[in-house]
Scaffold this motif. Structure first.
Motif, PDB file in Angstrom:
ATOM      1  N   MET A   1       0.846  -1.196   0.000  1.00  0.00           N
ATOM      2  CA  MET A   1       0.000   0.000   0.000  1.00  0.00           C
ATOM      3  C   MET A   1       0.878   1.241   0.000  1.00  0.00           C
ATOM      4  SD  MET A   1      -3.007   1.164   2.659  1.00  0.00           S
ATOM      5  CE  MET A   1      -4.062  -0.177   2.137  1.00  0.00           C
ATOM      6  N   THR A   2       0.490   2.226  -0.779  1.00  0.00           N
ATOM      7  CA  THR A   2       1.269   3.458  -0.881  1.00  0.00           C
ATOM      8  C   THR A   2       1.253   4.217   0.441  1.00  0.00           C
ATOM      9  OG1 THR A   2       0.795   3.645  -3.235  1.00  0.00           O
ATOM     10  CG2 THR A   2       1.503   5.639  -2.116  1.00  0.00           C
ATOM     11  N   VAL A   3       2.402   4.739   0.810  1.00  0.00           N
ATOM     12  CA  VAL A   3       2.553   5.566   2.003  1.00  0.00           C
ATOM     13  C   VAL A   3       2.330   7.022   1.597  1.00  0.00           C
ATOM     14  CG1 VAL A   3       4.221   6.410   3.699  1.00  0.00           C
ATOM     15  CG2 VAL A   3       4.145   3.972   3.114  1.00  0.00           C
ATOM     16  N   PHE A   4       1.519   7.735   2.364  1.00  0.00           N
ATOM     17  CA  PHE A   4       1.267   9.145   2.102  1.00  0.00           C
ATOM     18  C   PHE A   4       1.945   9.985   3.178  1.00  0.00           C
ATOM     19  CE2 PHE A   4      -2.241   6.932   0.055  1.00  0.00           C
ATOM     20  CZ  PHE A   4      -2.176   7.476  -1.224  1.00  0.00           C
ATOM     21  N   GLY A   5       2.864  10.821   2.742  1.00  0.00           N
ATOM     22  CA  GLY A   5       3.669  11.592   3.677  1.00  0.00           C
ATOM     23  C   GLY A   5       3.390  13.084   3.607  1.00  0.00           C
ATOM     24  N   PHE A   6       3.875  13.771   4.618  1.00  0.00           N
ATOM     25  CA  PHE A   6       3.821  15.232   4.706  1.00  0.00           C
ATOM     26  C   PHE A   6       5.207  15.776   4.418  1.00  0.00           C
ATOM     27  CE2 PHE A   6       4.772  18.777   7.758  1.00  0.00           C
ATOM     28  CZ  PHE A   6       4.119  19.774   7.055  1.00  0.00           C
ATOM     29  N   HIS A   7       5.304  16.672   3.430  1.00  0.00           N
ATOM     30  CA  HIS A   7       6.589  17.294   3.136  1.00  0.00           C
ATOM     31  C   HIS A   7       6.725  18.584   3.926  1.00  0.00           C
ATOM     32  CE1 HIS A   7      10.171  18.597   1.037  1.00  0.00           C
ATOM     33  NE2 HIS A   7       9.605  19.786   0.935  1.00  0.00           N
ATOM     34  N   ALA A   8       7.790  18.672   4.703  1.00  0.00           N
ATOM     35  CA  ALA A   8       8.073  19.840   5.533  1.00  0.00           C
ATOM     36  C   ALA A   8       9.056  20.753   4.804  1.00  0.00           C
ATOM     37  CB  ALA A   8       8.653  19.392   6.877  1.00  0.00           C
ATOM     38  N   SER A   9       8.588  21.947   4.462  1.00  0.00           N
ATOM     39  CA  SER A   9       9.368  22.871   3.639  1.00  0.00           C
ATOM     40  C   SER A   9      10.082  23.893   4.529  1.00  0.00           C
ATOM     41  CB  SER A   9       8.457  23.587   2.638  1.00  0.00           C
ATOM     42  OG  SER A   9       9.179  24.495   1.848  1.00  0.00           O
ATOM     43  N   HIS A  10      11.363  23.644   4.784  1.00  0.00           N
ATOM     44  CA  HIS A  10      12.136  24.558   5.634  1.00  0.00           C
ATOM     45  C   HIS A  10      12.303  25.938   5.016  1.00  0.00           C
ATOM     46  CE1 HIS A  10      13.247  21.847   8.866  1.00  0.00           C
ATOM     47  NE2 HIS A  10      13.486  20.906   7.969  1.00  0.00           N
ATOM     48  N   GLU A  11      12.175  26.042   3.699  1.00  0.00           N
ATOM     49  CA  GLU A  11      12.342  27.336   3.048  1.00  0.00           C
ATOM     50  C   GLU A  11      11.196  28.297   3.360  1.00  0.00           C
ATOM     51  OE1 GLU A  11      12.442  24.467  -0.420  1.00  0.00           O
ATOM     52  OE2 GLU A  11      12.294  24.153   1.754  1.00  0.00           O
ATOM     53  N   GLN A  12      10.078  27.751   3.800  1.00  0.00           N
ATOM     54  CA  GLN A  12       8.867  28.562   3.918  1.00  0.00           C
ATOM     55  C   GLN A  12       8.371  28.767   5.344  1.00  0.00           C
ATOM     56  OE1 GLN A  12       6.833  25.820   0.886  1.00  0.00           O
ATOM     57  NE2 GLN A  12       5.855  27.790   0.515  1.00  0.00           N
ATOM     58  N   ILE A  13       8.717  27.858   6.242  1.00  0.00           N
ATOM     59  CA  ILE A  13       8.044  27.816   7.531  1.00  0.00           C
ATOM     60  C   ILE A  13       9.071  27.764   8.654  1.00  0.00           C
ATOM     61  CG2 ILE A  13       6.372  26.537   8.936  1.00  0.00           C
ATOM     62  CD1 ILE A  13       5.360  25.314   6.265  1.00  0.00           C
ATOM     63  N   HIS A  14       8.848  28.560   9.686  1.00  0.00           N
ATOM     64  CA  HIS A  14       9.723  28.554  10.861  1.00  0.00           C
ATOM     65  C   HIS A  14       9.781  27.136  11.427  1.00  0.00           C
ATOM     66  CE1 HIS A  14      11.050  29.252  14.991  1.00  0.00           C
ATOM     67  NE2 HIS A  14      11.524  30.418  14.578  1.00  0.00           N
ATOM     68  N   PRO A  15      10.960  26.681  11.870  1.00  0.00           N
ATOM     69  CA  PRO A  15      11.085  25.287  12.305  1.00  0.00           C
ATOM     70  C   PRO A  15      10.160  24.902  13.461  1.00  0.00           C
ATOM     71  CG  PRO A  15      13.098  26.541  12.748  1.00  0.00           C
ATOM     72  CD  PRO A  15      12.259  27.366  11.852  1.00  0.00           C
ATOM     73  N   ARG A  16       9.827  25.831  14.342  1.00  0.00           N
ATOM     74  CA  ARG A  16       8.894  25.494  15.424  1.00  0.00           C
ATOM     75  C   ARG A  16       7.506  25.209  14.865  1.00  0.00           C
ATOM     76  NH1 ARG A  16       8.339  23.034  20.055  1.00  0.00           N
ATOM     77  NH2 ARG A  16       6.610  22.108  18.900  1.00  0.00           N
ATOM     78  N   ALA A  17       7.054  26.074  13.971  1.00  0.00           N
ATOM     79  CA  ALA A  17       5.745  25.859  13.343  1.00  0.00           C
ATOM     80  C   ALA A  17       5.763  24.613  12.468  1.00  0.00           C
ATOM     81  CB  ALA A  17       5.351  27.084  12.521  1.00  0.00           C
TER      82      ALA A  17
END
Length: 320
Positions: A1-17
């Motif tokens: 079954m395909t795994v669906f992930g969340f991509h975390a974009s460091h270029e756009q979002i403060h690391p805490r958020a």
């Protein structure tokens, strides 16, 4: 079954958020996470550039998700240091970490002051880095004199099982080349015929392991807002190689993207307020055989996207 992930974009979002978003992604049903590894954003409007390797330790501790990172060893990073970073995370979180390796972009690598090499030289340098990293993760003492230099390096902290080293590619030729050395392939959404050619080139050349796809999406309850988000945050990211490889600063990207039309943005971002359209786009990617799909909402606010996709999109994809 395909795994669906969340991509975390460091270029756009403060690391805490971004950490809060990763935690929320697990709560609403995402299976995995991955993140970028940039020194500079693609646009001044994006406005962030957190250090991926510090953040990954927090994300792995704060969730139970597996995580990956897309990294470019050889110029900004010495391969022995990347081997140590990979080895430590994999030792602390067995079976939950993988690294994708690519040749990088000048926007991140020029900071060293070294000359930005030609693509063929970058490919050769990456192959040397991969061999160094694999040898170090296997417990060998490594000395190497080539496009990268290593003197009697040894990893004292290593995982019992080395994690997968995935090849990063955006072209058919690079996908075929990755089959020579990678434990899997990762690419970004593109027209279906191109993605099909990439998958076929990798597999036909003997490529093994999972196929990863990063999908750029822009969603909001209203179509105009989904379009505004995509245009504001991602119009600097529409340029194919070699432009995206060779521009050096966020200001350069902003200058060349000042007059990009919305239609061009929609060729690289799936933009719609209709969640059903997103389901349809993702079903087309599933049909190509991707084993993991990481969804990247190109907006800076993530929670509404995570809630909507976790509730309305992922269950439909899994059911089908």
């Amino acid at each position: 079954m395909t795994v669906f992930g969340f991509h975390a974009s460091h270029e756009q979002i403060h690391p805490r958020a971004l950490l809060d978003a990763a935690i929320h992604a697990e709560r609403v049903g995402f299976d995995a996470g991955m993140c970028s590894d940039h020194f500079s954003p693609w646009s001044a409007r994006q406005g962030q550039s957190g250090f991926a390797w510090s953040w990954l330790g927090s994300a792995l501790q704060a969730t139970t998700l597996p995580f990956g990172v897309v990294n470019a060893p050889g110029q900004r990073y010495h391969p022995a240091i990347i081997a140590q970073a990979i080895g430590t995370l994999a030792a602390m979180y067995p079976g939950r970490f993988w690294a994708a390796l690519g040749t990088g972009e000048a926007s991140n690598e020029h900071i060293t002051g070294d000359r930005w090499p030609r693509k063929d030289v970058r490919n050769a340098r990456l192959r040397e880095c991969v061999e160094v990293i694999r040898a170090l993760l296997a417990g060998e003492e490594v000395s190497h004199d080539g496009l990268v230099r290593v003197d009697r390096a040894r990893l004292w902290t290593r995982p019992e099982q080395p994690p997968a080293l995935i090849g990063a590619a955006v072209s058919v030729a690079t996908a075929r080349w990755c089959a020579e050395w990678a434990d899997g392939l990762i690419t970004v959404n593109a027209p279906l015929p191109h993605l099909r050619r990439m998958v076929d080139a990798y597999r036909d050349a003997g490529g093994r392991g999972p196929l990863h796809l990063q999908v750029h999406v822009s969603w909001a309850p209203e179509q105009a807002e989904a379009e505004r988000i995509a245009y504001d945050q991602w119009r600097s990211n529409v340029f194919p190689p070699p432009v995206c490889w060779d521009l050096e600063t966020a200001e350069h990207f902003d200058a060349v993207s000042a007059d990009v039309p919305m239609a061009t943005v929609e060729r690289v971002v799936n933009v719609s307020a209709d969640l059903g359209r997103h389901v349809g786009w993702l079903e087309e990617y599933l049909a190509l055989g991707f084993d993991q799909i990481a969804l990247h909402h190109v907006g800076r606010e993530q929670r509404a996207f995570l809630d909507a996709f976790g509730t309305e999109v992922l269950p439909k994809l899994r059911a089908r």
